[in-house]
Design a protein around this motif. Structure first.
Motif, PDB file in Angstrom:
ATOM      1  N   ASN A 152       1.110  -1.035   0.189  1.00 52.84           N
ATOM      2  CA  ASN A 152       0.155  -0.222  -0.042  1.00 52.84           C
ATOM      3  C   ASN A 152       0.820   1.505  -0.187  1.00 52.84           C
ATOM      4  N   GLU A 187      -2.344  -5.955  -3.445  1.00 48.89           N
ATOM      5  CA  GLU A 187      -2.458  -4.422  -3.443  1.00 48.89           C
ATOM      6  C   GLU A 187      -3.850  -4.084  -2.677  1.00 48.89           C
ATOM      7  N   MET A 192      -1.455  -3.605 -10.135  1.00 52.41           N
ATOM      8  CA  MET A 192      -0.321  -4.173 -10.320  1.00 52.41           C
ATOM      9  C   MET A 192       0.233  -4.315 -11.695  1.00 52.41           C
TER      10      MET A 192
END
Ligand SMILES: Cc1cc2nc3c(=O)[nH]c(=O)nc-3n(C[C@H](O)[C@H](O)[C@H](O)COP(=O)(O)O)c2cc1C
Length: 346
Positions: A152, A187, A192
């Motif tokens: 993050n 994520e 990504m």
């Protein structure tokens, strides 16, 4: 009095709900159109939604994604979500447990999920800045069936009290090697790239959740928390890859981990599209949180049972008896998405 970390969990909950209510997200998967087949030659009764995976034998390909725990209020939500998961048979992840490693008062807000759903599939959650020992601790804390390790960086960057060090690869490798349950590297809504997924795969990650943009947006949420400093990061509100873009990134790899998806999922058609684009399972956070806050656990049970029925019908619509058949469903991309794919040479 609850800690500042616990208070932050309450703020995340309140702000994400406020944002959702102000403007329900539009899934990036709306940029993907499935091609209709008038002759699917199928009986809905023969459709199975079961996920076939050695380590994740979910009965339903969608689950309640990581959100809450850490404070009294978010512990109550974890209890409600666990009750819903038990009644519907779907899997669930708890929110980041790092707060409970520092403050033992927060532990109960996570263990309540296991107490409420003793036989359910529950995933633990921790940030990639933690060592393997801490990762095993959060797994043991709730008797987790799997662990999500979240990435993050943009959230930490915008967060006033955010981390300043992002040296994570060694931790991730150690966690994958030593923790005694399957590990998903995830994520939190910034997506990504193929390069990131490849790096994770090369270091041994078997499961990656591309957690894309177009749903809950932690750049916005942290920026709202930031307001008293008047130093807005509003230029980062559209940072990262959408869920659809991230799935295209993952598809471009010849050797890749098993992909999970989350980010902006609003209905069963979004789930179907994510699966057709390669996701083994799909997490839903903001929409389920909104539903449980507005309609209570019973309302969320109704929504999930309805999604299960509708998803079964959608499998039939595209001629798929099981997830294995979804790979053959043709689709086209919006010109924007195609442009992204071309420029990225995917
Ligand atoms: C209130 C809230 C808290 C969250 N906390 C976490 C967390 O602690 N760990 C994590 O991995 N993801 C967390 N997330 C991110 C979600 O798991 C998910 O990846 C993201 O919200 C995108 O999905 P959505 O668009 O369906 O909400 C949180 C999301 C929400 C809404």
């Amino acid at each position: 009095m609850e800690s500042a970390h616990a208070h932050r969990k309450d703020e995340h909950l309140a702000l994400s709900e406020a944002e959702y209510r102000q403007q329900q997200p539009v899934s990036s998967l709306k940029q993907v159109r499935l091609i209709h087949n008038s002759l699917p030659e199928i009986n809905i009764a023969d459709v199975s939604l079961a996920v076939r995976d050695e380590k994740f034998n979910f009965t339903t390909p969608f689950y309640i994604e990581a959100m809450t725990g850490g404070s009294n209020r978010t512990g109550k939500i974890n209890q409600q979500l666990a009750q819903v998961a038990r009644q519907t048979g779907i899997a669930m992840a708890v929110g980041s447990q790092s707060v409970a490693l520092k403050d033992s008062d927060a532990i109960e807000s996570f263990t309540v999920a296991r107490q409420t759903n003793p036989d359910g599939f529950i995933m633990a959650n921790i940030g990639a800045g933690h060592h393997a020992k801490a990762a095993q601790q959060v797994v043991d804390m709730i008797g987790a069936n799997a662990l999500e390790v979240h990435l993050n960086v943009p959230q930490e960057i915008v967060m006033p009290e955010g981390d300043a060090e992002f040296i994570w690869l060694d931790n991730i490798a150690d966690i994958i090697q030593t923790v005694n349950v399957p590990v998903i590297i995830k994520e939190v809504g910034f997506g990504m790239s193929a390069e990131t997924i490849q790096t994770l795969y090369n270091m041994g990650a078997e499961y990656v959740n591309i957690g894309g943009r177009s749903g809950t947006n932690f750049a916005v949420i942290e920026d709202r928390r930031n307001r008293e400093q008047h130093k807005s990061f509003d230029f980062l509100y559209d940072w990262g890859q959408t869920t659809a873009e991230s799935l295209l990134e993952a598809q471009s790899l010849t050797k890749a981990p098993i992909i999970f998806a989350t980010g902006g999922v609003q209905d069963p058609l979004d789930i179907l599209k994510a699966q057709i684009m390669g996701a083994k399972a799909v997490g839903v956070a903001g929409h389920f949180l909104h539903t449980v806050l507005q309609a209570g656990p019973d309302g969320l049970v109704d929504e999930i049972l309805n999604w299960q029925r509708q998803l079964k019908k959608l499998y039939a619509l595209v001629g798929a008896k099981s997830a294995d058949d979804l790979a053959n469903v043709p689709y086209i991309l919006s010109s924007e998405l195609l442009n992204y794919k071309d420029q990225r040479h995917l």
